[in-house]
Structures are given as C-alpha cells and as structure tokens.
Write a protein that holds these residues in place. Structure first.
Motif, PDB file in Angstrom:
ATOM      1  N   UNK A 121       0.856  -1.178   0.000  1.00 61.56           N
ATOM      2  CA  UNK A 121       0.000   0.000   0.000  1.00 61.56           C
ATOM      3  C   UNK A 121       0.891   1.225   0.000  1.00 61.56           C
ATOM      4  N   UNK A 122       0.450   2.254  -0.703  1.00 59.26           N
ATOM      5  CA  UNK A 122       1.223   3.484  -0.740  1.00 59.26           C
ATOM      6  C   UNK A 122       0.701   4.447   0.324  1.00 59.26           C
ATOM      7  N   UNK A 123       1.587   4.857   1.199  1.00 60.26           N
ATOM      8  CA  UNK A 123       1.210   5.802   2.255  1.00 60.26           C
ATOM      9  C   UNK A 123       2.132   7.008   2.206  1.00 60.26           C
ATOM     10  N   UNK A 124       1.733   8.035   2.927  1.00 57.32           N
ATOM     11  CA  UNK A 124       2.594   9.197   3.078  1.00 57.32           C
ATOM     12  C   UNK A 124       3.614   8.912   4.174  1.00 57.32           C
ATOM     13  N   UNK A 125       4.868   9.125   3.858  1.00 55.44           N
ATOM     14  CA  UNK A 125       5.913   8.797   4.815  1.00 55.44           C
ATOM     15  C   UNK A 125       5.732   9.556   6.131  1.00 55.44           C
ATOM     16  N   UNK A 126       5.301  10.790   6.000  1.00 55.40           N
ATOM     17  CA  UNK A 126       5.209  11.622   7.198  1.00 55.40           C
ATOM     18  C   UNK A 126       4.036  11.224   8.094  1.00 55.40           C
ATOM     19  N   UNK A 166      -0.531   7.910   6.504  1.00 58.10           N
ATOM     20  CA  UNK A 166      -1.879   7.683   5.974  1.00 58.10           C
ATOM     21  C   UNK A 166      -1.822   7.237   4.518  1.00 58.10           C
ATOM     22  N   UNK A 170      -2.370   7.058   0.743  1.00 56.90           N
ATOM     23  CA  UNK A 170      -2.764   8.020  -0.280  1.00 56.90           C
ATOM     24  C   UNK A 170      -4.072   7.531  -0.885  1.00 56.90           C
ATOM     25  N   UNK A 214      -5.059  13.105  -2.580  1.00 53.71           N
ATOM     26  CA  UNK A 214      -3.756  13.606  -2.968  1.00 53.71           C
ATOM     27  C   UNK A 214      -3.868  14.564  -4.154  1.00 53.71           C
TER      28      UNK A 214
END
Lengths: 162, 162
Positions: B126-131, B134, B136, B140
């Motif tokens: 799954x692609x999440x925001x590193x910071x 959460x 994406x 976005x």
DNA sequence: CAGTATCCTGTCCGATACTG
DNA sequence: CAGTATCGGACAGGATACTG
C-alpha cells in the motif's frame, strides 16, 4: 513472426500488467484521467497526441478494462471516457512513478509536487505492507502462489527478492 | 518526423520516468535484476529475449543510470549488470505494478505472491505518506513545485487530483 | 560464455485531411 | 466537437548467424 511477445500469458503479474498498460501513451492517458479529464478533446490537447493514436489507446484501455466509454449525450452522440475501478486502482503505480521521477529526474528541483490538500504539506509516497505498516524494503520475497504451475513452483522453490 | 515525442522535457515526473523505463523489456529486466540476475546469459534465458534486444535495453538502462556494467573478470573480459541506487529505488514501482496485476489480472488466483521472509505471511503493498503514515487515496493533489515554469504554475493554479 | 552483426517485420506514432 | 481515414517514417523486437 511476432513483433513482440505477449506478456499476457506470463505468470508474473508485472509482465501481465505491462501487457495492459505498457504502451507509452496509455499511462499518460491514465494520469490525465485521474486528473479529471474525460473528453477526447481534453486528452488530445493535454497530451499533444495524434488523434488516431488517441483513439487507439483509448480503445485499448477500454478493452483492457481500465476505462469505460460512456454516452453522455445523445443527438449528437457524445462519449466520455472515465476510469473504471480497475483503472482508478492503478493510481499507486502513478504515485510511485511520480515519486521516482521526482527523486531522480528533477535535477533543478521539482516542477510539480504531491501535497495533502487539507494541510498543504508535501506528500512523500512510500510503499508499506498493509498489515504490518512496515515499509517494504530488502525484505520482500516472491514465492509461488496458490495458482502456480509446478514449473513455476520449482522456480520459486527458494523465495526470490523483489 | 519523430517516431514518438520525447517525454524527457516534459515537466511531469511520470512522463519523465516513462522516458527512461517505458520500453517493454526495460521494466522486466529491472525486475530480473532485483531478482538477483546479473549476467547477460541469465537475463537472456529468463526473459526469452533476443540477444540484440537485450544488448540494446541493457545499454539504455546503463545510460539512463539505472544499471551499471561492471567488469567482474579480465581475460577474457566479462561484464555483469548490476542495479545502481537509482535502479534499486525503482522497486516501489515494481511492487505496485505487481500488486495491481495480482489484484486485477489473476482470475484463477495468484500464481506468485509477495511474502515477508521472516514470518512467511503475505505482504500487501500500500502506498502511504511517509510523514503521516496515511494511505494516499482520493485526497492527494498535484501542485506546481519550486522549479515550475509560470506556464505550469498556471496549469496547476488549482491543485489537481492524482 | 557473452555478446555483435545482419536482416526483416510489425506497429507505434506523427502529420494531415476529412466527416457527422 | 469527436473522432475516422490514410500515409509514411522510425524503431522495437524477432530470428539467425557469427566471433573472441
């Protein structure tokens, strides 16, 4: 004599995916579709693509199940092209491609960036495991799945890094 | 007359990325390189690619900075092809392509799967925001970055979904 | 083993002209 | 506006033969 091997029959999902969206324009059309474009004319203008190619690629994307051609007006008949769920689900690939390009192909800095619309803060796409939340890294392995042929099963007898 | 537009000058990082790895074989070669293959022969056998094409694609990948040709034995001179850091960093794209293919192009079940080698449990990229951590999703947006031209800045005056 | 050298074909793609 | 039709060029890719 084939011009190129069809990747569709290959067991590797990467190859299969490429079989559907591997053409140059296809991915950019998908990108524009995610951007919200729906009409032939919008794609044509945004991409600067020749109309015959646009027709071909749109048709291919529809046949591949990523987009849908929908009549949005009769008399005269007018169609729009919208993403299917499968097509929208392709966004993770776009995000990672976007991020990779920004990391490695933007020597003078990012010309476009991803942000969170609510905070306005930059978004940095990372791939993690949904279950554990841990970033995928060197630890990921490919193994034969339930539908693997015996031949494939032998190839991945020992898990292989991806 | 051009055979195709070079995407390299485009401001979009997706287009720029495609300019480097958009060829069919390139991505599969990268996949095999991540698998651990390094030698011409290994690639040739794994991919079933014609040798002249393999030469061409390997050279292109080297020139694009994704792979490196390294002498691993003199007399006779023998070369191996290894991923650069830029090339290894392309793995997120492979993971998302892999996952997408498995989700949508594997009607009879997965023939290969991603797993965590320590637990043996399946990995679901799954692609999440590193910071924020959460995922994406619809939230976005693409905005003009620091290196955007005025023209581009106008196009992305209002943030656009990706 | 690790490629190079040819030759050939399909098709991706661009350019342009045209239609309901 | 939303395409279709036609043309031509460049090249990806296949097949095969050959070399140090």
């Amino acid at each position: 004599m084939m011009q190129r091997t069809s990747f569709d029959q290959m067991p590797c999902p990467v190859a299969r995916s490429l079989d559907r969206v591997g053409e140059w324009w296809s991915i950019l059309i998908l990108r524009d579709a995610v951007y919200g474009l729906t009409r032939f004319d919008q794609f044509a203008q945004s991409l600067g693509i020749a109309p015959n190619m646009l027709t071909r690629r749109l048709k291919a994307l529809c046949e591949a199940g990523l987009m849908e051609r929908r009549l949005y007006q009769e008399r005269p008949a007018r169609y729009e092209y919208v993403l299917t769920d499968t097509g929208r689900d392709f966004r993770p690939v776009l995000w990672t491609l976007f991020a990779w390009g920004n990391r490695h192909l933007a020597p003078e800095g990012e010309s476009v960036s991803l942000v969170d619309p609510e905070t306005g803060l930059p978004v940095d796409p990372v791939v993690v495991d949904r279950r554990t939340g841990r970033p995928l890294s060197d630890g990921v392995r490919v193994v034969a799945g339930p539908a693997a042929s015996p031949r494939l099963r032998r190839r991945f007898e020992r898990p292989i890094a991806l």
